[in-house]
Write a protein that holds these residues in place. Structure first.
Motif, PDB file in Angstrom:
ATOM      1  N   ASP A  46      14.815 116.876 -76.434  1.00 28.81           N
ATOM      2  CA  ASP A  46      14.295 117.107 -75.084  1.00 28.81           C
ATOM      3  C   ASP A  46      15.137 116.281 -74.119  1.00 28.81           C
ATOM      4  O   ASP A  46      14.668 115.300 -73.538  1.00 28.81           O
ATOM      5  N   PRO A  47      16.397 116.664 -73.936  1.00 31.13           N
ATOM      6  CA  PRO A  47      17.338 115.815 -73.192  1.00 31.13           C
ATOM      7  C   PRO A  47      16.933 115.543 -71.750  1.00 31.13           C
ATOM      8  O   PRO A  47      17.272 114.490 -71.202  1.00 31.13           O
ATOM      9  N   GLU A  50      11.591 116.148 -69.569  1.00 26.78           N
ATOM     10  CA  GLU A  50      10.516 116.780 -68.803  1.00 26.78           C
ATOM     11  C   GLU A  50       9.299 117.116 -69.665  1.00 26.78           C
ATOM     12  O   GLU A  50       8.217 117.360 -69.141  1.00 26.78           O
ATOM     13  N   GLY A  51       9.498 117.156 -70.979  1.00 25.23           N
ATOM     14  CA  GLY A  51       8.383 117.454 -71.877  1.00 25.23           C
ATOM     15  C   GLY A  51       7.822 118.845 -71.696  1.00 25.23           C
ATOM     16  O   GLY A  51       6.618 119.062 -71.858  1.00 25.23           O
ATOM     17  N   LEU A  52       8.687 119.828 -71.394  1.00 25.01           N
ATOM     18  CA  LEU A  52       8.223 121.203 -71.183  1.00 25.01           C
ATOM     19  C   LEU A  52       7.946 121.873 -72.525  1.00 25.01           C
ATOM     20  O   LEU A  52       8.707 121.731 -73.488  1.00 25.01           O
ATOM     21  N   ALA A  53       6.842 122.606 -72.587  1.00 22.45           N
ATOM     22  CA  ALA A  53       6.451 123.286 -73.829  1.00 22.45           C
ATOM     23  C   ALA A  53       5.787 124.610 -73.488  1.00 22.45           C
ATOM     24  O   ALA A  53       5.026 124.705 -72.522  1.00 22.45           O
ATOM     25  N   ALA A  75       6.484 125.623 -78.403  1.00 20.78           N
ATOM     26  CA  ALA A  75       7.918 125.402 -78.607  1.00 20.78           C
ATOM     27  C   ALA A  75       8.477 124.643 -77.411  1.00 20.78           C
ATOM     28  O   ALA A  75       7.991 124.794 -76.285  1.00 20.78           O
ATOM     29  N   ARG A  76       9.497 123.834 -77.670  1.00 21.95           N
ATOM     30  CA  ARG A  76      10.117 123.046 -76.613  1.00 21.95           C
ATOM     31  C   ARG A  76      10.926 123.944 -75.669  1.00 21.95           C
ATOM     32  O   ARG A  76      11.617 124.866 -76.114  1.00 21.95           O
ATOM     33  N   GLU A 116      13.500 126.985 -82.643  1.00 18.09           N
ATOM     34  CA  GLU A 116      13.597 126.038 -83.762  1.00 18.09           C
ATOM     35  C   GLU A 116      12.818 124.754 -83.496  1.00 18.09           C
ATOM     36  O   GLU A 116      12.468 124.037 -84.440  1.00 18.09           O
ATOM     37  N   ARG A 117      12.523 124.461 -82.252  1.00 19.37           N
ATOM     38  CA  ARG A 117      11.864 123.202 -81.889  1.00 19.37           C
ATOM     39  C   ARG A 117      10.379 123.465 -81.622  1.00 19.37           C
ATOM     40  O   ARG A 117       9.939 123.568 -80.485  1.00 19.37           O
TER      41      ARG A 117
END
Length: 297
Positions: A46-47, A50-53, A75-76, A116-117
């Motif tokens: 999560d470079p 922002e913690g977006l999901a 998913a991320r 994948e995340r």
């Protein structure tokens, strides 16, 4: 080469973004939230920080009745370092769902859901204030098609995916209309909106799942049905929508009547402030007063 769905413009994907998001809309597949930590997904994945999901689960899979399950698959979502043309969606970038201009105020023009995340998050993490975007029914189907192809290399027609979700999409839209009509978002008390949404979710669920009797002449076997069953039928969905909107009007009228009932205390105080002589023959003022006292009890 796969022939996946490609939108013609980004507006086809989004129902709402940022300030446009309706806090009264129930959580739905494709919703994007911020500041969400995903178990099993590292900080390095999560470079932007922002913690977006994005919610991946089907609406029926993420609920037990009207309540969200404790764990929800997500998913991320991350900023993508290069723009992806709509033409490239058909056969390239199969491990992601591109999200152009997801955050309109961001410097990043392209975001992506990375299949994948993934992980399961506590549903308590999906707070109303954290929801950043909601997808259209078409956008949800595009995401599902890409995810299925990533996992199986099978292309499922977009129309089939949209029809499979048509019932729950309509149910979500009707629940949103129900909430819009019955919840006053002007209330400012902490935690009030969460409680109101939970209460209305229960009321809406019970309304949909109530056994209803088919009107007609008396018969040995009384036919019953539920709107929750009818909403799964393409032929009956228009009738379900009309029925729910009619029931919503009835509910509004009922609650309006309840709110408008005068306070018994106010009535008593008003009657006590004015002394009206009793004109009945043979009834003394004291006796009349005694009778009124009995009537009040």
């Amino acid at each position: 080469m796969p022939d996946l769905e490609a939108p013609r413009r980004e507006e086809e994907l989004y129902l709402a973004r940022q300030d446009e998001v309706n806090p009264l809309r129930p959580p739905m597949t494709g919703d994007v939230y911020c500041d969400v930590a995903i178990p099993g997904v590292s900080d390095e994945e999560d470079p932007s920080g922002e913690g977006l999901a994005m919610i991946l689960a089907h609406p029926c899979s993420m609920r037990e009745g009207p309540v969200l399950r404790q764990r929800i698959p997500v998913a991320r979502v991350v900023p993508w370092n290069k723009e992806i043309s709509f033409g490239a969606w058909r056969s390239n970038h199969i491990s992601i769902m591109p999200l152009p201009h997801l955050i309109q105020s961001s410097k990043s023009e392209m975001y992506a859901v990375v299949f994948e995340r993934i992980g399961r998050v506590d549903s308590a993490e999906l707070e109303i204030s954290r929801r950043t975007a909601s997808l259209t029914e078409y956008g949800i189907a595009v995401m599902q098609q890409r995810r299925i192809f990533f996992d199986t290399r099978a292309v499922v027609e977009i129309d089939a995916l949209m029809e499979a979700c048509a019932g729950v999409i309509l149910e979500t839209e009707l629940a949103e209309e129900w909430n819009d009509a019955l919840i006053d978002v002007a209330q400012k008390e902490e935690g009030w909106l969460d409680a109101a949404l939970a209460s209305e979710a229960q009321a809406f669920y019970e309304m949909l799942h109530l056994d209803r009797t088919v009107p007609g002449p008396e018969a040995k076997k009384v036919k019953k049905y539920k709107l929750s069953d009818d909403i799964q039928s393409a032929a009956r969905r228009p009738q379900v929508k009309r029925a729910v909107l009619s029931l919503l009007k009835e509910e509004q009228a009922k609650r309006s009547t309840q709110v408008g009932v005068p306070s018994p205390v106010a009535d008593t105080d008003a009657s006590a402030s004015v002394e009206v002589p009793d004109q009945r023959k043979g009834v003394t003022p004291d006796a009349a007063s005694d009778e009124r006292d009995v009537d009040r009890l």
